[in-house]
Scaffold this motif. Structure first.
Motif, PDB file in Angstrom:
ATOM      1  N   ALA A 128       0.831  -1.205   0.000  1.00 20.84           N
ATOM      2  CA  ALA A 128       0.000   0.000   0.000  1.00 20.84           C
ATOM      3  C   ALA A 128       0.866   1.255   0.000  1.00 20.84           C
ATOM      4  O   ALA A 128       0.544   2.234  -0.684  1.00 20.84           O
ATOM      5  CB  ALA A 128      -0.944  -0.008   1.197  1.00 20.84           C
ATOM      6  N   VAL A 129       1.974   1.227   0.749  1.00 24.85           N
ATOM      7  CA  VAL A 129       2.898   2.364   0.759  1.00 24.85           C
ATOM      8  C   VAL A 129       3.474   2.580  -0.636  1.00 24.85           C
ATOM      9  O   VAL A 129       3.523   3.701  -1.143  1.00 24.85           O
ATOM     10  CB  VAL A 129       4.026   2.155   1.796  1.00 24.85           C
ATOM     11  CG1 VAL A 129       5.156   3.153   1.592  1.00 24.85           C
ATOM     12  CG2 VAL A 129       3.479   2.263   3.212  1.00 24.85           C
ATOM     13  N   ALA A 130       3.899   1.497  -1.281  1.00 23.25           N
ATOM     14  CA  ALA A 130       4.480   1.597  -2.626  1.00 23.25           C
ATOM     15  C   ALA A 130       3.475   2.178  -3.611  1.00 23.25           C
ATOM     16  O   ALA A 130       3.816   3.061  -4.420  1.00 23.25           O
ATOM     17  CB  ALA A 130       4.968   0.230  -3.089  1.00 23.25           C
ATOM     18  N   LEU A 131       2.240   1.719  -3.550  1.00 27.98           N
ATOM     19  CA  LEU A 131       1.211   2.242  -4.455  1.00 27.98           C
ATOM     20  C   LEU A 131       0.859   3.687  -4.127  1.00 27.98           C
ATOM     21  O   LEU A 131       0.605   4.491  -5.035  1.00 27.98           O
ATOM     22  CB  LEU A 131      -0.038   1.360  -4.401  1.00 27.98           C
ATOM     23  CG  LEU A 131       0.125  -0.036  -4.999  1.00 27.98           C
ATOM     24  CD1 LEU A 131      -1.136  -0.861  -4.789  1.00 27.98           C
ATOM     25  CD2 LEU A 131       0.471   0.043  -6.477  1.00 27.98           C
ATOM     26  N   ALA A 132       0.862   4.039  -2.847  1.00 22.08           N
ATOM     27  CA  ALA A 132       0.580   5.425  -2.452  1.00 22.08           C
ATOM     28  C   ALA A 132       1.671   6.364  -2.969  1.00 22.08           C
ATOM     29  O   ALA A 132       1.380   7.480  -3.393  1.00 22.08           O
ATOM     30  CB  ALA A 132       0.448   5.523  -0.937  1.00 22.08           C
ATOM     31  N   LYS A 133       2.906   5.904  -2.961  1.00 24.26           N
ATOM     32  CA  LYS A 133       4.016   6.713  -3.490  1.00 24.26           C
ATOM     33  C   LYS A 133       3.824   6.992  -4.977  1.00 24.26           C
ATOM     34  O   LYS A 133       4.272   8.016  -5.482  1.00 24.26           O
ATOM     35  CB  LYS A 133       5.353   6.007  -3.268  1.00 24.26           C
ATOM     36  CG  LYS A 133       5.845   6.072  -1.843  1.00 24.26           C
ATOM     37  CD  LYS A 133       7.192   5.378  -1.739  1.00 24.26           C
ATOM     38  CE  LYS A 133       7.782   5.483  -0.359  1.00 24.26           C
ATOM     39  NZ  LYS A 133       9.095   4.824  -0.258  1.00 24.26           N
ATOM     40  N   LEU A 134       3.166   6.065  -5.665  1.00 24.03           N
ATOM     41  CA  LEU A 134       2.892   6.235  -7.096  1.00 24.03           C
ATOM     42  C   LEU A 134       1.608   7.017  -7.349  1.00 24.03           C
ATOM     43  O   LEU A 134       1.215   7.211  -8.502  1.00 24.03           O
ATOM     44  CB  LEU A 134       2.790   4.867  -7.774  1.00 24.03           C
ATOM     45  CG  LEU A 134       4.061   4.019  -7.762  1.00 24.03           C
ATOM     46  CD1 LEU A 134       3.774   2.617  -8.284  1.00 24.03           C
ATOM     47  CD2 LEU A 134       5.154   4.692  -8.589  1.00 24.03           C
ATOM     48  N   GLY A 135       0.921   7.425  -6.264  1.00 22.35           N
ATOM     49  CA  GLY A 135      -0.319   8.176  -6.399  1.00 22.35           C
ATOM     50  C   GLY A 135      -1.515   7.323  -6.757  1.00 22.35           C
ATOM     51  O   GLY A 135      -2.518   7.831  -7.250  1.00 22.35           O
ATOM     52  N   GLN A 136      -1.447   6.021  -6.495  1.00 23.03           N
ATOM     53  CA  GLN A 136      -2.523   5.117  -6.887  1.00 23.03           C
ATOM     54  C   GLN A 136      -3.512   4.802  -5.773  1.00 23.03           C
ATOM     55  O   GLN A 136      -4.440   4.033  -5.976  1.00 23.03           O
ATOM     56  CB  GLN A 136      -1.932   3.821  -7.440  1.00 23.03           C
ATOM     57  CG  GLN A 136      -1.137   4.038  -8.708  1.00 23.03           C
ATOM     58  CD  GLN A 136      -0.562   2.755  -9.264  1.00 23.03           C
ATOM     59  OE1 GLN A 136      -0.796   1.668  -8.759  1.00 23.03           O
ATOM     60  NE2 GLN A 136       0.203   2.887 -10.330  1.00 23.03           N
ATOM     61  N   VAL A 137      -3.303   5.400  -4.588  1.00 22.77           N
ATOM     62  CA  VAL A 137      -4.219   5.187  -3.468  1.00 22.77           C
ATOM     63  C   VAL A 137      -4.783   6.542  -3.068  1.00 22.77           C
ATOM     64  O   VAL A 137      -4.031   7.467  -2.754  1.00 22.77           O
ATOM     65  CB  VAL A 137      -3.510   4.524  -2.268  1.00 22.77           C
ATOM     66  CG1 VAL A 137      -4.502   4.260  -1.145  1.00 22.77           C
ATOM     67  CG2 VAL A 137      -2.827   3.231  -2.686  1.00 22.77           C
ATOM     68  N   ASP A 138      -6.109   6.672  -3.090  1.00 24.16           N
ATOM     69  CA  ASP A 138      -6.770   7.930  -2.761  1.00 24.16           C
ATOM     70  C   ASP A 138      -6.769   8.185  -1.259  1.00 24.16           C
ATOM     71  O   ASP A 138      -6.843   7.255  -0.460  1.00 24.16           O
ATOM     72  CB  ASP A 138      -8.230   7.912  -3.240  1.00 24.16           C
ATOM     73  CG  ASP A 138      -8.350   7.761  -4.735  1.00 24.16           C
ATOM     74  OD1 ASP A 138      -7.413   8.146  -5.469  1.00 24.16           O
ATOM     75  OD2 ASP A 138      -9.393   7.244  -5.180  1.00 24.16           O
TER      76      ASP A 138
END
Length: 72
Positions: A30-40
């Motif tokens: 989830a952290v990795a995806l959030a860094k990519l802007g993929q988690v709202d």
């Protein structure tokens, strides 16, 4: 994608999340995806140990605070 539910360990730390797309993942993913802007509605910050963690964005309502989400 948006985090809708959480799973915590015995210490109360969030270990896994469930998204509105039905995807379960551990916090590191989830952290990795959030860094990519993929988690709202989350941002990545450093915790007291210097590790990256996700937290509710400052504009999120209290009900959307990650710690207040339902568990699964």
């Amino acid at each position: 994608m948006k985090i809708t539910k959480i799973r915590k360990n015995a210490d109360g730390d969030i270990t896994n999340v469930l998204t509105d797309e039905g995807i379960e993942m551990d916090v590191s993913k989830a952290v990795a995806l959030a860094k990519l802007g993929q988690v709202d509605s989350v941002i990545v910050r450093k915790n007291k140990n210097g590790n990256d963690v996700i937290v509710s964005s400052s504009n999120s309502s209290l009900e959307n605070n990650l710690d207040n989400l339902p568990t699964f």
